[in-house]
Design a protein around this motif. Sequence first.
Motif, short mmCIF file in Angstrom:
data_model
loop_
_atom_site.label_atom_id
_atom_site.label_comp_id
_atom_site.label_asym_id
_atom_site.label_seq_id
_atom_site.Cartn_x
_atom_site.Cartn_y
_atom_site.Cartn_z
N GLN A 112 4.44 -18.71 -20.94
CA GLN A 112 5.20 -17.46 -20.95
C GLN A 112 6.59 -17.66 -20.35
OE1 GLN A 112 3.34 -13.82 -19.47
NE2 GLN A 112 1.32 -14.71 -19.83
N VAL A 113 6.65 -18.39 -19.26
CA VAL A 113 7.94 -18.66 -18.61
C VAL A 113 8.84 -19.45 -19.55
CG1 VAL A 113 9.07 -19.89 -16.71
CG2 VAL A 113 7.01 -18.53 -16.27
N LYS A 114 8.31 -20.51 -20.14
CA LYS A 114 9.13 -21.34 -21.05
C LYS A 114 9.57 -20.55 -22.27
CE LYS A 114 6.20 -24.86 -21.28
NZ LYS A 114 5.64 -26.18 -21.68
N GLY A 115 8.71 -19.64 -22.74
CA GLY A 115 9.03 -18.90 -23.95
C GLY A 115 9.97 -17.73 -23.75
N ASN A 116 10.17 -17.31 -22.49
CA ASN A 116 10.98 -16.12 -22.24
C ASN A 116 12.28 -16.38 -21.48
OD1 ASN A 116 9.49 -13.42 -23.07
ND2 ASN A 116 7.92 -14.84 -22.35
N TYR A 117 12.34 -17.45 -20.70
CA TYR A 117 13.57 -17.76 -19.97
C TYR A 117 14.32 -18.86 -20.71
CZ TYR A 117 11.83 -14.86 -16.19
OH TYR A 117 11.37 -13.80 -15.44
N ILE A 118 15.20 -18.44 -21.59
CA ILE A 118 15.97 -19.33 -22.45
C ILE A 118 17.43 -18.90 -22.43
CG2 ILE A 118 16.30 -20.13 -24.84
CD1 ILE A 118 13.32 -19.55 -25.30
N GLY A 119 18.32 -19.84 -22.20
CA GLY A 119 19.74 -19.51 -22.20
C GLY A 119 20.20 -18.97 -23.54
#
Length: 293
Positions: free
Chosen positions: A111-118
Motif C-alpha cells: 500500500q505504501v509503495k503503491g500510494n507514495y509516488i512522486g
Amino acid sequence: MEETLVKFQHFFETDTRIKKEMYNMVPPNYIDGDSLVEYTDKLDESLNYIFSELKCIALDLFGKESYELQRITTVEKEAKKAFYACGIDINKLRNFYRNYISNMDENFLNQVKGNYIGYAFSWHNPMSSATTTNEMLHCMHSAIVNNEQLLQSIPLLEEKTNNNNEPISLRGVPTERFKEFFDQIPNDLDIGITEIVCVSNKRMLMMIRDRGHALTIDVSLSGEKARVEYFIPKNCNIAMINKLPGINKINENSVGATGVFETSIDTLSENLISFISKVPTDMDIDFEEYRFK
C-alpha cells in the motif's frame, strides 16, 4: 523554507533514534523476576518517547489536523492499553512487541509503495492501515521522501539544465561531497526534473523524474562507505530492474521495486550516475510484462 530544512533534519535524526530505541526494546530470551520488572519499566519509558517523537514529526511535517497525527494518537492509546494488560508476563510482552512495535505487514508495504509516488496523486492514505510504530515510521518516511513539493520547498543552492532542458536542482545544506556529485552529473544523462536535497553532510535525498516514473534515492555516508537505498515506483521493464545492484527481485505482480547497495565514497558519484542510467524509462516498457500499480 529554512524552517522546512530544519524539520527535515529533525525527522531523519529522530528516525534513526526511534529505530535504535525499537531495537533496544526487543524482549530478552531469558529474564528473571527483577530483570523483568526493570525491562517493563524501560519499555514504558520507550513507548512514551517513541509516541512523543512520532507525534512531533506528524505535527512538523503533516500538521495538527493531519490524519497521520490522528492515527498515531489512536494507536498510542491502543498500544498503551495492551502494554499495561501484559503485566510482567514475558510471553504477553513478546506478543505485544510484535503486534505494536516491530511487525511490518507485506500488504501494508505494498500500500505504501503503491500510494507514495512522486508526481502522482493518491486517493488513499496507507497510514490508516498502520498498526505498529515500525509501520507508522516507515509510512511517514515514504510520504516525505516521495513528495516532490516538500523537496522543492527546501532552499535552493544551485541549479543547472541538462540537454533535455530539464532542471537539476541542488538544495539544503552546502556539502562538498554532494556538490561534487551534482557537478559530475552529465548533461546528456537522460533524466527529467531532478531534485537533490542535502539533508546534512552525510545524508542526501534525490527524486528523478522519468526514471521509473519518479525514482527516489536515499544516500547515507558512514566512514569510507556510502549506502544507497532506492525506490522505483513504476516497473517499466522487469528484466532491466532485476539487473540493478542490490535489487529485491520483482515479478509481474510486484508493486514497485526497492533495493540497496553500498559503494566507496570515492566512487559514489561514478556509481550513482551509472545506476541512474540503468533504471528503465517509459521507452523501455515491455508491454507484455508491464504492470503499473
